[in-house]
Design an enzyme around this catalytic site. Structure first.
Site, mmCIF file in Angstrom:
data_model
loop_
_atom_site.group_PDB
_atom_site.id
_atom_site.type_symbol
_atom_site.label_atom_id
_atom_site.label_comp_id
_atom_site.label_asym_id
_atom_site.label_seq_id
_atom_site.Cartn_x
_atom_site.Cartn_y
_atom_site.Cartn_z
ATOM 1 N N CYS A 67 0.814 -1.225 0.000
ATOM 2 C CA CYS A 67 0.000 0.000 0.000
ATOM 3 C C CYS A 67 0.840 1.264 0.000
ATOM 4 O O CYS A 67 0.526 2.232 -0.703
ATOM 5 C CB CYS A 67 -0.964 0.002 1.171
ATOM 6 S SG CYS A 67 -0.207 0.305 2.790
ATOM 7 N N HIS A 106 -1.851 1.258 7.241
ATOM 8 C CA HIS A 106 -2.262 1.340 5.839
ATOM 9 C C HIS A 106 -2.382 2.813 5.463
ATOM 10 O O HIS A 106 -2.866 3.626 6.248
ATOM 11 C CB HIS A 106 -3.606 0.622 5.654
ATOM 12 C CG HIS A 106 -4.140 0.643 4.267
ATOM 13 N ND1 HIS A 106 -3.407 0.241 3.174
ATOM 14 C CD2 HIS A 106 -5.355 1.025 3.779
ATOM 15 C CE1 HIS A 106 -4.151 0.363 2.080
ATOM 16 N NE2 HIS A 106 -5.328 0.844 2.417
ATOM 17 N N ASP A 121 -8.012 4.887 -2.648
ATOM 18 C CA ASP A 121 -7.159 3.811 -2.141
ATOM 19 C C ASP A 121 -6.903 2.820 -3.266
ATOM 20 O O ASP A 121 -7.765 1.996 -3.587
ATOM 21 C CB ASP A 121 -7.841 3.120 -0.958
ATOM 22 C CG ASP A 121 -6.971 2.045 -0.312
ATOM 23 O OD1 ASP A 121 -5.811 1.883 -0.753
ATOM 24 O OD2 ASP A 121 -7.438 1.363 0.610
#
Length: 271
Positions: A67, A106, A121
């Site tokens: 991520c 994250h 995202d």
């Protein structure tokens, strides 16, 4: 770093000035082109949270990333295009224990357009394909499932529908952070036995109405159906098959030798 090369990497000719349609197009093309993968950890390559290094890896070498890398690259692109993205920290829910990870677990971001804040995202394996408005109770069916945003006090929950139940993917607040704030947790995810990234070699790519996932010695094919359902099939892999599969299915050629891994995650001592 070259924006035109990035556009080519995600199979897009151009973007145009900031707009909601342009943001959706960028977000979707990135998710459908850049795999969520941690193969560096299992092939002798360290993950470095420097924009130029991430650009070289994902755009030039046509890799994916975890991520921090994939969303880090997207953050740079949005900033260069004038979207003024805000960096947020999310805590991912463990499917087995139900506990949430630590802060900076994250990286996500928001963009303000048309009088709304939009959650972006591109770096979560089973997450959204398109940006979603930051509104309590917002529910939306995308190509890969049904998602919902829910708010409790100052805490936001991104949830995914599994059958008749809602499953939390991660939680976050709107406190703004800097990209550099995630460096310590990036190191954690490369070394801790409590991180999925050290316990399992992973590569997963979103497809139109489907997902292709390599894990350890398995290839998992997922087909998404209307209403949030899915059908999965699994094929076992030998060590010799894995490099060819990564090249043919994900266009990934590693510099070092991959050591396939699929071990149980060690629970942390405390939440």
């Amino acid at each position: 770093m070259d924006l035109k090369a990035y556009f080519k990497r995600i199979n897009l000719t151009d973007s145009g000035p900031p707009s909601l349609s342009a943001l959706r197009n960028l977000h979707r093309h990135h998710v459908l082109s850049v795999p969520a993968e941690n193969l560096s950890i299992h092939s002798g390559e360290k993950i470095i949270l420097e924009p130029s290094w991430i650009y070289e890896k994902i755009v030039v070498r046509k890799r994916g990333g975890i991520c921090y890398e994939s969303n880090g690259l997207f953050l740079w692109v949005l900033d260069k295009l004038g979207y003024q993205p805000k960096v947020l920290s999310a805590r991912v829910r463990n499917k087995v224990s139900g506990a949430y990870g630590p802060n900076f677990d994250h990286l996500i971001m928001t963009v303000e357009l048309e009088g709304r804040k939009w959650l972006c995202d591109v770096g979560f394996g089973e997450g959204i394909i398109d940006p979603i408005p930051l509104e309590d109770g917002w529910e939306e069916e995308q190509d890969n499932g049904i998602f919902r945003l829910r708010m409790e006090k100052e805490l936001w929950f991104l949830e995914r529908k599994d059958g008749d139940l809602w499953r939390s993917l991660f939680i976050f607040t709107l406190e703004e952070h800097k990209f550099e704030d995630f460096k310590q947790m990036c190191e954690y995810h490369q070394t801790s036995p409590s991180s999925i990234f050290t316990c399992k070699s992973l590569c997963s790519l979103q497809l139109l109405r489907g997902r292709l996932t390599y894990m350890g010695h398995r290839l998992i094919t997922t087909e998404f159906t209307k209403g949030g359902g899915c059908v999965k099939s699994t094929r076992d892999l030998t060590d010799d098959e894995i490099p060819d599969l990564l090249r043919d299915k994900f266009q990934i050629v590693l510099k070092g030798k991959l050591i396939p891994k699929d071990e149980d995650i060690t629970p942390p001592n405390s939440n």
